[in-house]
Design a protein around this motif. Structure first.
Motif, PDB file in Angstrom:
ATOM      1  N   GLY A 244      -8.673  -8.207   9.386  1.00 56.68           N
ATOM      2  CA  GLY A 244      -7.815  -7.306  10.195  1.00 56.68           C
ATOM      3  C   GLY A 244      -6.551  -7.554   9.445  1.00 56.68           C
ATOM      4  N   MET A 245      -5.947  -8.553   9.189  1.00 53.26           N
ATOM      5  CA  MET A 245      -4.813  -8.853   8.589  1.00 53.26           C
ATOM      6  C   MET A 245      -4.614  -8.445   7.174  1.00 53.26           C
ATOM      7  SD  MET A 245      -1.741 -10.607   9.102  1.00 53.26           S
ATOM      8  CE  MET A 245      -1.063  -9.190   8.445  1.00 53.26           C
ATOM      9  N   THR A 246      -5.791  -8.278   6.453  1.00 49.35           N
ATOM     10  CA  THR A 246      -5.850  -7.767   5.182  1.00 49.35           C
ATOM     11  C   THR A 246      -5.961  -6.203   5.248  1.00 49.35           C
ATOM     12  OG1 THR A 246      -7.525  -9.575   4.462  1.00 49.35           O
ATOM     13  CG2 THR A 246      -7.192  -7.677   3.100  1.00 49.35           C
ATOM     14  N   LEU A 247      -6.735  -5.639   6.092  1.00 47.93           N
ATOM     15  CA  LEU A 247      -6.726  -4.207   6.065  1.00 47.93           C
ATOM     16  C   LEU A 247      -5.002  -3.813   6.624  1.00 47.93           C
ATOM     17  CD1 LEU A 247      -7.846  -1.244   6.557  1.00 47.93           C
ATOM     18  CD2 LEU A 247      -8.570  -2.076   8.776  1.00 47.93           C
ATOM     19  N   ILE A 248      -4.493  -4.148   7.557  1.00 49.70           N
ATOM     20  CA  ILE A 248      -3.375  -3.928   8.115  1.00 49.70           C
ATOM     21  C   ILE A 248      -2.177  -4.300   7.044  1.00 49.70           C
ATOM     22  CG2 ILE A 248      -1.607  -4.187   9.856  1.00 49.70           C
ATOM     23  CD1 ILE A 248      -3.914  -4.431  11.833  1.00 49.70           C
ATOM     24  N   GLY A 249      -2.052  -5.424   6.685  1.00 46.25           N
ATOM     25  CA  GLY A 249      -1.234  -6.040   5.753  1.00 46.25           C
ATOM     26  C   GLY A 249      -0.812  -5.016   4.498  1.00 46.25           C
ATOM     27  N   PHE A 250      -2.093  -4.900   3.787  1.00 43.64           N
ATOM     28  CA  PHE A 250      -2.201  -4.189   2.637  1.00 43.64           C
ATOM     29  C   PHE A 250      -1.945  -2.671   2.663  1.00 43.64           C
ATOM     30  CE2 PHE A 250      -3.852  -8.285   1.304  1.00 43.64           C
ATOM     31  CZ  PHE A 250      -2.979  -8.529  -0.020  1.00 43.64           C
ATOM     32  N   THR A 251      -2.203  -2.175   3.646  1.00 44.57           N
ATOM     33  CA  THR A 251      -2.008  -0.708   4.279  1.00 44.57           C
ATOM     34  C   THR A 251      -0.361  -0.545   4.292  1.00 44.57           C
ATOM     35  OG1 THR A 251      -3.934  -0.507   5.321  1.00 44.57           O
ATOM     36  CG2 THR A 251      -2.152   1.003   5.714  1.00 44.57           C
TER      37      THR A 251
ATOM     38  N   GLY B  92     -15.447  -5.424  -4.890  1.00 44.88           N
ATOM     39  CA  GLY B  92     -15.045  -4.082  -4.544  1.00 44.88           C
ATOM     40  C   GLY B  92     -13.422  -3.651  -5.167  1.00 44.88           C
ATOM     41  N   VAL B  93     -12.556  -4.724  -5.213  1.00 42.97           N
ATOM     42  CA  VAL B  93     -11.412  -4.681  -5.661  1.00 42.97           C
ATOM     43  C   VAL B  93     -11.317  -4.142  -7.190  1.00 42.97           C
ATOM     44  CG1 VAL B  93      -9.193  -5.712  -6.225  1.00 42.97           C
ATOM     45  CG2 VAL B  93     -10.174  -5.905  -3.835  1.00 42.97           C
ATOM     46  N   ALA B  94     -12.223  -5.204  -7.987  1.00 44.04           N
ATOM     47  CA  ALA B  94     -12.264  -4.971  -9.471  1.00 44.04           C
ATOM     48  C   ALA B  94     -12.747  -3.771  -9.836  1.00 44.04           C
ATOM     49  CB  ALA B  94     -13.210  -6.183  -9.748  1.00 44.04           C
ATOM     50  N   ALA B  95     -14.018  -3.220  -9.018  1.00 43.19           N
ATOM     51  CA  ALA B  95     -14.463  -1.957  -9.514  1.00 43.19           C
ATOM     52  C   ALA B  95     -13.390  -0.636  -9.151  1.00 43.19           C
ATOM     53  CB  ALA B  95     -15.665  -1.641  -8.432  1.00 43.19           C
ATOM     54  N   SER B  96     -12.576  -0.921  -8.000  1.00 46.43           N
ATOM     55  CA  SER B  96     -11.666   0.212  -7.801  1.00 46.43           C
ATOM     56  C   SER B  96     -10.282   0.240  -8.881  1.00 46.43           C
ATOM     57  CB  SER B  96     -11.296   0.335  -6.381  1.00 46.43           C
ATOM     58  OG  SER B  96     -10.468  -1.211  -6.214  1.00 46.43           O
TER      59      SER B  96
ATOM     60  N   VAL C 259      -1.679   2.598  -4.739  1.00 45.55           N
ATOM     61  CA  VAL C 259      -2.989   2.785  -4.792  1.00 45.55           C
ATOM     62  C   VAL C 259      -3.729   1.367  -4.850  1.00 45.55           C
ATOM     63  CG1 VAL C 259      -5.207   3.639  -5.973  1.00 45.55           C
ATOM     64  CG2 VAL C 259      -3.187   5.010  -5.745  1.00 45.55           C
ATOM     65  N   ILE C 260      -3.212   0.593  -5.722  1.00 43.47           N
ATOM     66  CA  ILE C 260      -3.552  -0.849  -6.113  1.00 43.47           C
ATOM     67  C   ILE C 260      -3.624  -1.673  -4.400  1.00 43.47           C
ATOM     68  CG2 ILE C 260      -2.793  -3.040  -6.547  1.00 43.47           C
ATOM     69  CD1 ILE C 260      -1.724  -1.416  -9.150  1.00 43.47           C
ATOM     70  N   ASN C 261      -2.816  -1.351  -3.688  1.00 43.33           N
ATOM     71  CA  ASN C 261      -2.775  -2.078  -2.369  1.00 43.33           C
ATOM     72  C   ASN C 261      -3.795  -1.213  -1.276  1.00 43.33           C
ATOM     73  OD1 ASN C 261      -0.373  -4.083  -2.040  1.00 43.33           O
ATOM     74  ND2 ASN C 261       0.571  -2.400  -3.405  1.00 43.33           N
ATOM     75  N   PHE C 262      -3.775  -0.138  -1.568  1.00 39.73           N
ATOM     76  CA  PHE C 262      -4.783   0.469  -0.643  1.00 39.73           C
ATOM     77  C   PHE C 262      -6.131   0.290  -0.834  1.00 39.73           C
ATOM     78  CE2 PHE C 262      -1.467   4.389   0.062  1.00 39.73           C
ATOM     79  CZ  PHE C 262      -1.290   3.851   1.216  1.00 39.73           C
ATOM     80  N   CYS C 263      -6.473  -0.170  -2.380  1.00 41.00           N
ATOM     81  CA  CYS C 263      -7.987  -0.656  -2.581  1.00 41.00           C
ATOM     82  C   CYS C 263      -8.243  -1.757  -2.171  1.00 41.00           C
ATOM     83  CB  CYS C 263      -7.871  -0.595  -4.199  1.00 41.00           C
ATOM     84  SG  CYS C 263      -7.992   0.736  -5.152  1.00 41.00           S
ATOM     85  N   VAL C 264      -6.986  -2.836  -1.876  1.00 40.64           N
ATOM     86  CA  VAL C 264      -7.479  -4.163  -0.988  1.00 40.64           C
ATOM     87  C   VAL C 264      -7.556  -3.717   0.160  1.00 40.64           C
ATOM     88  CG1 VAL C 264      -6.485  -6.285  -0.642  1.00 40.64           C
ATOM     89  CG2 VAL C 264      -5.996  -5.293  -2.917  1.00 40.64           C
ATOM     90  N   ALA C 265      -7.042  -2.864   0.882  1.00 43.23           N
ATOM     91  CA  ALA C 265      -7.006  -2.832   2.331  1.00 43.23           C
ATOM     92  C   ALA C 265      -8.442  -2.176   2.447  1.00 43.23           C
ATOM     93  CB  ALA C 265      -6.144  -1.477   2.905  1.00 43.23           C
ATOM     94  N   ALA C 266      -8.946  -1.163   1.599  1.00 40.68           N
ATOM     95  CA  ALA C 266     -10.145  -0.479   1.734  1.00 40.68           C
ATOM     96  C   ALA C 266     -11.461  -1.326   1.690  1.00 40.68           C
ATOM     97  CB  ALA C 266     -10.325   0.579   0.695  1.00 40.68           C
ATOM     98  N   THR C 267     -11.234  -2.407   0.921  1.00 38.18           N
ATOM     99  CA  THR C 267     -12.372  -3.295   0.892  1.00 38.18           C
ATOM    100  C   THR C 267     -12.330  -4.441   2.244  1.00 38.18           C
ATOM    101  OG1 THR C 267     -11.038  -5.246  -0.130  1.00 38.18           O
ATOM    102  CG2 THR C 267     -11.952  -3.965  -1.559  1.00 38.18           C
ATOM    103  N   ALA C 268     -11.218  -4.556   2.910  1.00 37.53           N
ATOM    104  CA  ALA C 268     -11.116  -5.037   3.920  1.00 37.53           C
ATOM    105  C   ALA C 268     -11.638  -4.312   5.272  1.00 37.53           C
ATOM    106  CB  ALA C 268      -9.836  -5.519   4.518  1.00 37.53           C
TER     107      ALA C 268
END
Length: 329
Positions: A151-158, A60-64, A174-183
């Protein structure tokens, strides 16, 4: 504009969320990659659960990221690919500890030298390399309870994304929001009771991303170097103190165990759900306070750090006193 945010800020994270959601839904049902995490005396779960969620997250990260004009250093993108491959092999076959650590070290050295050597010299490179290796591994250590690492991934990268966006670096945000979105997509399947785990193929590269993107944000002047430490401090504090305690007691720190503070909380009766929810409160608190403190003077920043140190110390004292580990843990 969409609610004040540009289309380019919204679309890549939406791609990340959708691709991850579809892939993990397929991985749960598919018999093609039926890699299971079987319970053992050190586990917190009592039934076999698939451990392939990290593959869905990383794809998901790679595609985004492929839809974003901005690119990360090759040491990050290729480093993630190498870590995913080695970690997924470990999920399936169980690789030797030394071999995995050598790969973690190689990726960390490559990233640090390529990004920092010319401008900052060998001392900074050495310090950052050690911190990256530790972040890679502590993220994996903390991935042992339903919903916690997701949860740490969602909150941390957001927090990373919002801080970069407020600093005017939309592409990095955007790069960081993409990681949060996969979480966010992963948590739909991983919050208690978990139907899938991220496995090493998810936790190891996420730890690398937390460290590497944190350093890149510092290099880009989006935030001070201490901000990533405070944002991810719920994981850093638990894993670091547990490692020191195990080393001082002469234990083999690299072996699986149930001595982390979050593991004590789960086994004390709080369970996976309440432990995750308490973790989310800590994560949100540390992340928001870090974003606020970076705009204050140095005295306030130090004060915020001391306060959080006191919070973690208090929680650990309570845990040591009232949440004793079971014999053999």
């Amino acid at each position: 504009m969409i609610d004040g945010l540009s289309f380019s800020l919204v679309t890549p994270p939406l791609i990340a969320f959708t691709v991850t959601l579809i892939l993990i839904g397929w991985l749960i049902k598919s018999s093609v990659l039926n890699v299971l995490d079987h319970p053992n005396p050190r586990s917190l779960h009592t039934r076999a659960v698939r451990r392939t969620g990290g593959l869905g997250m990383m794809l998901g990260v790679a595609a985004s990221w492929g839809s974003i004009p901005a690119t990360l250093p090759i040491s990050v993108s290729l480093g993630i690919a190498l870590l995913v491959l080695v970690s997924f092999a470990d999920d399936i076959f169980g690789l030797p500890v030394l071999g995995r650590l050598l790969m973690h070290g190689a990726v960390a050295v490559w990233f640090s030298v390529a990004l920092l050597l010319e401008a900052h010299g060998w001392m900074i490179v050495t310090i950052i390399t050690i911190l990256v290796i530790w972040m890679i591994n502590l993220y994996n250590f903390m991935d042992g309870s339903d919903g916690l690492a997701g949860g740490m991934t969602l909150i941390g990268f957001t927090c990373y994304g919002l801080t970069a966006w407020l600093a005017g670096d939309e592409s990095f945000a955007v790069i960081n929001f993409c990681v949060a979105a996969t979480a966010a997509a992963f948590l739909i399947f991983n919050f208690y009771p978990a139907r899938i785990f991220m496995g090493d193929a998810g936790a190891i590269p996420l730890g690398f991303l937390a460290a590497s993107l944190g350093v890149i944000g510092w290099v880009n002047n989006s935030w001070p170097l201490w901000l990533p430490v405070l944002v991810f401090s719920p994981f850093i504090a638990d894993a670091s103190v547990t490692l020191v305690r195990r080393c001082l007691s002469g234990e083999r720190f690299w072996q699986a165990h149930r001595a982390h503070y979050y593991q004590r909380m789960v086994r004390s009766g709080l369970g996976h759900r309440n432990t995750a929810l308490l973790g989310y409160i800590l994560m949100l608190g540390s992340g928001v306070s870090a974003m606020w403190a970076m705009h204050q003077d140095i005295t306030v920043q130090l004060g915020v750090g001391v306060i959080w140190g006191g919070i973690y110390l208090s929680m650990m004292i309570v845990s040591e006193r009232y949440l004793e580990p079971s014999p053999g843990d």
